[in-house]
Design an enzyme around this catalytic site. Structure first.
Site, short mmCIF file in Angstrom:
data_model
loop_
_atom_site.label_atom_id
_atom_site.label_comp_id
_atom_site.label_asym_id
_atom_site.label_seq_id
_atom_site.Cartn_x
_atom_site.Cartn_y
_atom_site.Cartn_z
N GLY A 259 0.90 -1.23 -0.13
CA GLY A 259 -0.02 -0.08 0.11
C GLY A 259 0.93 1.21 -0.08
O GLY A 259 1.97 1.07 -0.02
N ASP A 260 0.18 2.51 -0.07
CA ASP A 260 0.92 3.70 -0.11
C ASP A 260 1.82 3.78 -1.41
O ASP A 260 2.90 4.56 -1.12
CB ASP A 260 1.94 3.80 1.13
CG ASP A 260 0.90 3.81 2.42
OD1 ASP A 260 -0.15 4.28 2.56
OD2 ASP A 260 1.22 2.85 3.30
N GLU A 261 1.43 3.16 -2.40
CA GLU A 261 2.56 3.33 -3.48
C GLU A 261 2.07 4.41 -4.52
O GLU A 261 2.91 4.67 -5.27
CB GLU A 261 2.24 2.08 -4.28
CG GLU A 261 2.46 0.68 -3.88
CD GLU A 261 1.46 -0.07 -3.28
OE1 GLU A 261 1.57 -0.94 -2.72
OE2 GLU A 261 0.14 0.81 -3.11
N LYS B 88 -1.47 5.13 -5.52
CA LYS B 88 -2.42 4.59 -6.52
C LYS B 88 -3.31 5.72 -6.73
O LYS B 88 -4.07 5.71 -7.72
CB LYS B 88 -3.09 3.34 -5.81
CG LYS B 88 -2.33 2.19 -5.78
CD LYS B 88 -3.26 1.12 -5.17
CE LYS B 88 -3.47 1.11 -3.94
NZ LYS B 88 -2.51 1.37 -2.83
N GLY C 85 -6.06 5.77 2.33
CA GLY C 85 -5.64 7.02 2.21
C GLY C 85 -4.97 7.11 0.92
O GLY C 85 -3.61 7.28 0.81
N HIS C 86 -5.73 7.78 0.01
CA HIS C 86 -5.24 8.17 -1.30
C HIS C 86 -4.99 9.48 -1.57
O HIS C 86 -5.98 10.33 -1.31
CB HIS C 86 -6.19 7.39 -2.43
CG HIS C 86 -6.30 6.03 -2.51
ND1 HIS C 86 -7.11 5.26 -3.23
CD2 HIS C 86 -5.47 5.19 -1.75
CE1 HIS C 86 -6.87 4.03 -2.80
NE2 HIS C 86 -5.93 3.75 -2.04
N GLN D 282 -5.17 -0.36 -0.42
CA GLN D 282 -4.13 -1.36 0.17
C GLN D 282 -3.26 -2.11 -0.97
O GLN D 282 -3.16 -1.63 -2.00
CB GLN D 282 -4.53 -2.50 1.13
CG GLN D 282 -5.26 -1.77 2.33
CD GLN D 282 -6.62 -1.46 2.34
OE1 GLN D 282 -7.46 -2.01 1.70
NE2 GLN D 282 -6.96 -0.13 2.81
N THR E 170 -3.65 7.74 9.13
CA THR E 170 -3.27 7.64 10.43
C THR E 170 -2.20 8.71 10.83
O THR E 170 -2.13 9.01 12.14
CB THR E 170 -2.96 6.30 10.95
OG1 THR E 170 -1.68 6.20 10.33
CG2 THR E 170 -4.12 5.27 10.56
N ARG F 9 0.79 7.96 10.96
CA ARG F 9 1.92 6.96 11.67
C ARG F 9 3.04 6.98 10.47
O ARG F 9 3.06 7.15 9.29
CB ARG F 9 1.41 5.73 11.57
CG ARG F 9 0.44 5.38 12.88
CD ARG F 9 0.20 3.97 13.07
NE ARG F 9 -0.51 3.38 11.79
CZ ARG F 9 -0.93 2.31 11.85
NH1 ARG F 9 -0.70 1.17 12.78
NH2 ARG F 9 -1.81 1.74 10.67
N SER G 143 6.56 8.09 -12.27
CA SER G 143 6.06 9.42 -11.37
C SER G 143 7.28 9.99 -10.57
O SER G 143 8.02 9.13 -10.25
CB SER G 143 4.91 8.99 -10.53
OG SER G 143 4.77 10.17 -9.59
#
Length: 429
Positions: A12-14, A16, A40-41, A223, A300, A302, A412
């Protein structure tokens, strides 16, 4: 049939959200097919940052239908708050629809998630405490509330009362928490229902008709492959399937209608929460990548764990998703490093694995087998053509392609939707 799937190929967090936003400018329909507001996008357009949790990342295109699909768990309070935030920024929300088959994530799911995650004798998973797991658990034990239940208020109140009775018993007796008041929750839900009713649709027919009419439909997952309930580092995973296969069950479409499967890969690795992370960097380089890449959770806040690119993970994602294209994000963050490393295998008890073992205990013992490549000094964030990239940067990308067995179609080099380098066309004309 122009069905495009965008999935994460790591934890995740790539990025997307950005990729869906870019592709959605030419889309007729964008469908979120699983997960909930644990996503979280981040979408940056014209310098304005938008963080989306439930809404499809293509929402900034007012001409495309944005559908929250049957496989999503919907916290209605979060959804309306997110819509109100966009409205305050002048963004239209009139093109947002919710599947009548989606499940409702209720306050008792959130409370149970928090109680379970913070219990002293619990094995901590590192959830976002948004109630995702408890809501999916209700779905599969067949006591969940669905969006279609809102259409008959008496039916909804009866089902809610039945579910809340069971949940309050668990909250109070098992976890020692405070019960949720039934009448207060029903009173909170009444205005929410009134706002949601005009958005409810039978999405399965809507999406399939769009595909049958050769419209461009983008399916967006939350995710990523390594958090998949079946093929991730179980139990440190999410509660749904964020892979291309999840589109079939989460949106109600047949596999043959999915023409392009686009895997988004960060140029290095990050992970949030608990679980093994073979290439994790607990040193100054890891800290440098975190600060340069602003690696803090959009949901979050984090700090994310950072490490070198793990091609065991990316190859795993390519295999189970059937990736046709890779999109590499945050390549610019690695500029200035004297060398960059790629993990090509795991050494466990003297044996080298070129795949992900199923045992999380075994993966936790793994030592990364690295290839070391020379870095590049140049700032690539303003580059727009592949030919402009430093030779060492191109070598890094070529090696990634070789190990994944999938072509890189887009790179990107910055957060805005215009900061991209195209190697191959993704969307068909």
């Amino acid at each position: 049939m122009a069905g495009y799937v965008v999935v994460g190929a790591q934890w995740g967090d790539e990025g997307k959200g950005k990729i869906v936003d870019v592709l959605s400018q030419k889309a007729d329909c964008i469908v979120r097919f699983q997960g909930g507001n644990n996503a979280g996008h981040t979408v940056v357009a014209g310098g304005q940052k938008n963080v989306l949790h439930l809404l499809p990342s293509g929402v900034l295109n007012p001409k495309a239908k944005c559908i929250i699909g049957p496989g999503v768990v919907v916290d209605p309070f979060v959804l309306l708050e997110e819509m109100d935030t966009l409205t305050s920024k002048g963004v239209s929300v009139d093109h947002i629809y919710i599947s009548d088959r989606a499940h409702l994530l209720m306050p008792y799911h959130v409370q149970l998630d928090c109680l379970q995650e913070t219990r002293d004798d619990a094995r901590k998973i590192g959830t976002t405490k948004r109630g995702i797991g408890p809501c999916y658990a209700d779905k599969y034990t067949r006591i969940g509330l669905r969006v279609c239940d809102l259409e008959d208020w008496d039916v909804f109140c009866e089902k809610l009362s039945h579910a809340l009775e069971m949940k309050n018993e668990m909250i109070t007796r098992v976890y020692g928490g405070d019960p949720i008041d039934r009448d207060e929750l029903i009173a909170r839900m009444k205005p929410v229902r009134d706002r949601l009713l005009p958005m409810i649709v039978e999405s399965v027919t809507m999406v399939n008709e769009a595909l049958d009419q050769d419209q461009t439909v983008i399916f967006e997952g939350a995710q990523a492959a390594m958090l998949d309930i079946n093929y991730g580092t179980y139990p440190y995973v999410t509660s749904s399937s964020p892979t291309a296969a999840g589109v079939c069950t989460g949106a109600g479409v047949a596999p043959q209608k999915l023409k392009h499967i686009i895997g988004v890969v960060k140029a290095y690795s990050t992970r949030v929460g608990e679980g093994p992370f073979v290439t994790e960097l607990l040193d100054a380089t890891g800290e440098l990548i975190r600060e340069r890449g602003s690696e803090y959770g959009a949901t979050t806040g984090r700090p994310r764990r950072c490490g070198w690119l793990d091609m065991n993970v990316v190859h795993h994602a390519a295999m189970i998703n059937g990736l046709t294209d890779l999109v590499v994000t945050k390549l610019d963050i690695l500029s200035g490093l004297p060398e960059v490393k790629i993990c090509t295998g795991y050494e466990i008890d003297g044996k080298v694995y070129d795949y992900i073992p199923s045992s999380v205990e075994k993966v936790a013992k793994a030592k990364p087998v690295y290839e070391v490549l020379p870095g590049w000094e140049e700032d690539i964030s303003g580059m727009t053509r592949y030919e402009e990239l430093p030779e060492n940067c191109k070598t890094y990308l070529r090696r990634m392609e070789e190990l994944a067995g999938v072509r890189i179609s887009m790179v990107s080099v910055g957060p805005d939707r215009v900061n991209n380098i195209y190697l191959h066309p993704i969307l068909e004309d």
